[in-house]
Write an enzyme that holds these catalytic residues in place. Sequence first.
Site, PDB file in Angstrom:
ATOM      1  N   ILE A 169     -21.666   2.351  30.931  1.00 52.19           N
ATOM      2  CA  ILE A 169     -20.748   1.909  29.869  1.00 52.19           C
ATOM      3  C   ILE A 169     -20.610   0.383  29.876  1.00 52.19           C
ATOM      4  O   ILE A 169     -20.674  -0.255  28.817  1.00 52.19           O
ATOM      5  CB  ILE A 169     -19.380   2.623  30.003  1.00 52.19           C
ATOM      6  CG1 ILE A 169     -19.580   4.128  29.750  1.00 52.19           C
ATOM      7  CG2 ILE A 169     -18.358   2.042  29.023  1.00 52.19           C
ATOM      8  CD1 ILE A 169     -18.376   4.999  30.019  1.00 52.19           C
ATOM      9  N   HIS A 297      -6.204   7.212  24.930  1.00 53.14           N
ATOM     10  CA  HIS A 297      -7.422   7.672  25.638  1.00 53.14           C
ATOM     11  C   HIS A 297      -8.406   8.360  24.678  1.00 53.14           C
ATOM     12  O   HIS A 297      -8.674   9.554  24.788  1.00 53.14           O
ATOM     13  CB  HIS A 297      -7.045   8.595  26.811  1.00 53.14           C
ATOM     14  CG  HIS A 297      -8.126   8.631  27.871  1.00 53.14           C
ATOM     15  ND1 HIS A 297      -7.868   8.765  29.214  1.00 53.14           N
ATOM     16  CD2 HIS A 297      -9.475   8.547  27.780  1.00 53.14           C
ATOM     17  CE1 HIS A 297      -8.996   8.764  29.895  1.00 53.14           C
ATOM     18  NE2 HIS A 297      -9.988   8.633  29.037  1.00 53.14           N
ATOM     19  N   GLY A 299     -11.582   6.983  24.113  1.00 54.90           N
ATOM     20  CA  GLY A 299     -12.874   6.323  24.326  1.00 54.90           C
ATOM     21  C   GLY A 299     -14.070   7.164  23.907  1.00 54.90           C
ATOM     22  O   GLY A 299     -14.997   6.676  23.263  1.00 54.90           O
TER      23      GLY A 299
END
Length: 331
Positions: A169, A297, A299
């Site tokens: 990432i 959250h 992502g």
Amino acid sequence: MYFLRNMSQSGNFKVFITRPDMPENGVTMLKKQCNVIAWKAPLPIPRADLLKSVSGMNAIFVSMKDRIDKDVLDAAGTDLKVIATISVGYDHIDVAECKKRGIKVGHTPGVLTDATAELTLALLLSTSRRLPEAQLAAKTGGWANWSLTWMTGPGLTGTTVGIVGFGRIGQAVAKRIKSFNTSQILYFNRSDRPEAKEIGAIKVTFDELLVKSDFVICCVSLDPSTKEMFNKCAFEKMKKTAIFINTSRGGTVDQDALIEALQNSTIRAAGLDVTTPEPLPLDNPLFKLKNCVVLPHIGSATIEATNTMAELTAKNILAALNGTEMPAELK
Ligand code: DGY
């Protein structure tokens, strides 16, 4: 226990899914070979119900919301072969204990890299260019006071960006950041990353990265060595104009120290997709700070990534149950 939903009686293997909303494609794959039981409500599954529900299962399909520790493994019993999480992060699972018991653990690396990198960039730009604040102002009459110096924030061009954690990432973020014509990309990682050369990122110490970066992006996985690595001392080393972005895990940050740093202008702003706890209580000071953008959250929350994560989780389970190589086993 009356909240359990028996999804199929046809299979030989018994699989427990801790949520009712796991993407259907993964569940369908499992149902072809397994007797699948999914938790229905309330969410997240209460601990006592989790302990009761896993009894006698061969596999447990979990999310990052479920703490999988000795007690869960004891409650599941000796027929448990595999825990598969629909996440790349596995800090919610006692992997060492699973290994000790010969229980395999699967996760979902790779398939959410692009989604998380995209969200990291979105969060960075939202924070630096103050998008939520600007939108709120536009909706509530503040636009009437438009001026040339209104809602300004720092641009990325010519800046130094520091990425902490240079795995999949971190690298995907770096590749995207480059297109903004930054002056340099620094990274901090325990080991050297050969891929950094091609990306043009320079390895530095954690302290050097903190001191030199205009944007500090946390992409490191959470483990005992990274727990609260962003503490008071780290924030004090950063530039007063620095923007901190976190899309990894809330546990990498001493949140009280971050709140203080934002309140005292030790750093300029923060963009957080992860916090402690999650969900963040509505009265948390982070929600009151203009210089902090908080996301819930999300992502990996693209449609494509979520479906692929479900598929990979199902494949991990089926491979472990059938005694073949799991596509993404934690070794
Ligand atoms: C992960 O996969 O670890 C993400 O944080 C969850 O979406």
